[in-house]
Design a protein around this motif. Structure first.
Motif, mmCIF file in Angstrom:
data_model
loop_
_atom_site.group_PDB
_atom_site.id
_atom_site.type_symbol
_atom_site.label_atom_id
_atom_site.label_comp_id
_atom_site.label_asym_id
_atom_site.label_seq_id
_atom_site.Cartn_x
_atom_site.Cartn_y
_atom_site.Cartn_z
ATOM 1 N N GLU A 152 0.554 -1.244 -0.004
ATOM 2 C CA GLU A 152 0.177 -0.080 0.382
ATOM 3 C C GLU A 152 1.059 1.614 0.128
ATOM 4 O O GLU A 152 0.861 2.042 -0.632
ATOM 5 C CB GLU A 152 -0.892 -0.611 1.056
ATOM 6 N N GLN A 180 -4.507 12.081 -3.705
ATOM 7 C CA GLN A 180 -5.508 11.516 -2.377
ATOM 8 C C GLN A 180 -5.480 12.913 -1.660
ATOM 9 O O GLN A 180 -6.665 13.364 -0.733
ATOM 10 C CB GLN A 180 -5.247 10.710 -2.197
ATOM 11 N N PRO A 236 -12.539 3.954 -0.185
ATOM 12 C CA PRO A 236 -11.935 3.013 -0.396
ATOM 13 C C PRO A 236 -12.128 2.021 -0.022
ATOM 14 O O PRO A 236 -10.995 0.761 -1.450
ATOM 15 C CB PRO A 236 -10.643 3.500 0.402
ATOM 16 N N ASN A 291 -11.922 0.335 -4.221
ATOM 17 C CA ASN A 291 -10.508 0.353 -4.322
ATOM 18 C C ASN A 291 -10.651 -1.754 -4.032
ATOM 19 O O ASN A 291 -10.560 -2.400 -4.866
ATOM 20 C CB ASN A 291 -9.488 0.274 -3.279
ATOM 21 N N ARG A 315 -9.486 -3.869 -7.187
ATOM 22 C CA ARG A 315 -8.478 -5.244 -6.969
ATOM 23 C C ARG A 315 -9.122 -6.233 -7.469
ATOM 24 O O ARG A 315 -8.222 -6.660 -7.704
ATOM 25 C CB ARG A 315 -7.672 -4.770 -5.668
ATOM 26 N N GLN A 320 -7.992 -6.286 -11.251
ATOM 27 C CA GLN A 320 -6.674 -6.207 -11.346
ATOM 28 C C GLN A 320 -6.470 -7.595 -11.001
ATOM 29 O O GLN A 320 -5.333 -7.700 -11.376
ATOM 30 C CB GLN A 320 -6.091 -5.450 -10.543
ATOM 31 N N THR A 348 -5.293 -8.186 -7.694
ATOM 32 C CA THR A 348 -4.799 -7.982 -6.729
ATOM 33 C C THR A 348 -4.847 -9.025 -6.477
ATOM 34 O O THR A 348 -3.702 -9.646 -5.500
ATOM 35 C CB THR A 348 -5.031 -7.101 -6.108
ATOM 36 N N GLU A 356 -5.203 -4.881 4.524
ATOM 37 C CA GLU A 356 -6.278 -3.462 4.310
ATOM 38 C C GLU A 356 -7.399 -2.283 4.989
ATOM 39 O O GLU A 356 -6.974 -0.905 4.265
ATOM 40 C CB GLU A 356 -7.285 -3.613 2.797
ATOM 41 N N SER A 387 -17.880 -4.927 -1.240
ATOM 42 C CA SER A 387 -17.176 -4.997 -2.322
ATOM 43 C C SER A 387 -17.371 -6.183 -2.951
ATOM 44 O O SER A 387 -17.154 -6.691 -4.116
ATOM 45 C CB SER A 387 -15.787 -4.086 -2.470
#
Length: 266
Positions: A27, A38, A89, A93, A97, A101, A103, A121, A173
């Motif tokens: 991160e 940001q 976020p 995110n 992710r 992505q 991730t 996270e 999410s």
């Protein structure tokens, strides 16, 4: 046997700090790339809220209870900043992710488990929020807010609140079917949370049903803690407020880990 199949058949490992430190390094490496934009958004937006409401409504409402309205709004906006800099976020995110992505798939290929990933996270989100959300207090000091030693507790309070809201975003999410579905969450959950949290006006002026909803709103308890830290602690009441914030964070951790584990492994 695939990585996911292996993870599904193995028991949950005990919590270890090494994977969390690895997530924080990841991160931090990303943050070095976008810290400017940001930081600008996270610090300037709550300042605009403070100035718009503090001087806009403040020109018509000079005092709320025992507080100057500008001071009342400044402490409330800290809570709003804690919400916005953590839940968004966590939601966006987390989804990007995981879905686009991949991730998290890469992280889980290393000796990292889902509960460590979620914890790392969320702690990172909360740490950033604890720094950024203090901006309204600093701005208010230049406009007449009296300094106090209790202000030193504000970052800790924001960290606890942001941890819960960040985990709520991570869980969200994991359950939405598409990124466009966040509109339902933002409009139906996030907006009411900060409107009935005593941020811009006392909840005593709301209808009884709205007051009841406010008192089960974790953001309300965070805002009360922030105000008491700035203007004077009320130990018994503040223990209740802190308990609600911590229980909310613990509950969000459980469901966020389960939601992400179901998406990433099960």
């Amino acid at each position: 046997m695939t990585t996911r199949t292996q993870a599904r058949t193995q028991p949950l490992r005990r919590f270890e700090m090494a994977p969390v430190r690895g997530i924080w390094r990841h991160e931090l490496a990303l943050f070095k790339r976008y810290w400017g934009s940001q930081s600008f958004a996270s610090m300037v937006e709550p300042t605009f809220f403070l100035l718009a409401f503090g001087y806009g409504f403040g020109s018509m409402v000079a005092v709320v209870g025992d507080y100057r309205y500008l001071d009342f709004v400044a402490t409330g906006v800290v809570g709003v900043a804690a919400l916005f800099t953590s839940v968004f976020p966590g939601m966006f995110n987390g989804y990007i992710r995981r879905v686009f992505q991949h991730t998290y798939d890469a992280m889980l290929a290393a000796p990292v488990d889902v509960h460590e990933l979620v914890t790392g996270e969320a702690l990172w989100i909360a740490a950033k929020s604890a720094v950024y959300s203090c901006t309204p207090i600093i701005v208010a000091l230049f406009f007449g807010l009296d300094p106090s030693f209790g202000m030193l507790l504000v970052p800790f309070i924001v960290f606890c609140a942001a941890l819960g809201f960040g985990l709520f975003g991570v869980w969200t999410s994991s359950v939405v079917p598409s990124i466009n579905s966040f509109d339902y969450v933002i409009t139906g959950v996030v907006t009411p949370l900060f409107l009935i949290a005593g941020t811009f006006f006392p909840i005593d002026s709301l209808p009884q049903w709205a007051q009841t909803a406010s008192r089960i709103n974790p953001l309300y308890h965070a805002v009360e803690l922030i105000r008491h830290a700035v203007f004077g602690l009320e130990p018994l009441a503040d223990l209740v407020h802190l308990g609600v914030v911590l229980v909310f964070a613990a509950l969000m951790w459980v469901i966020a880990v389960r939601g992400m584990r179901r998406r990433l492994i099960d």
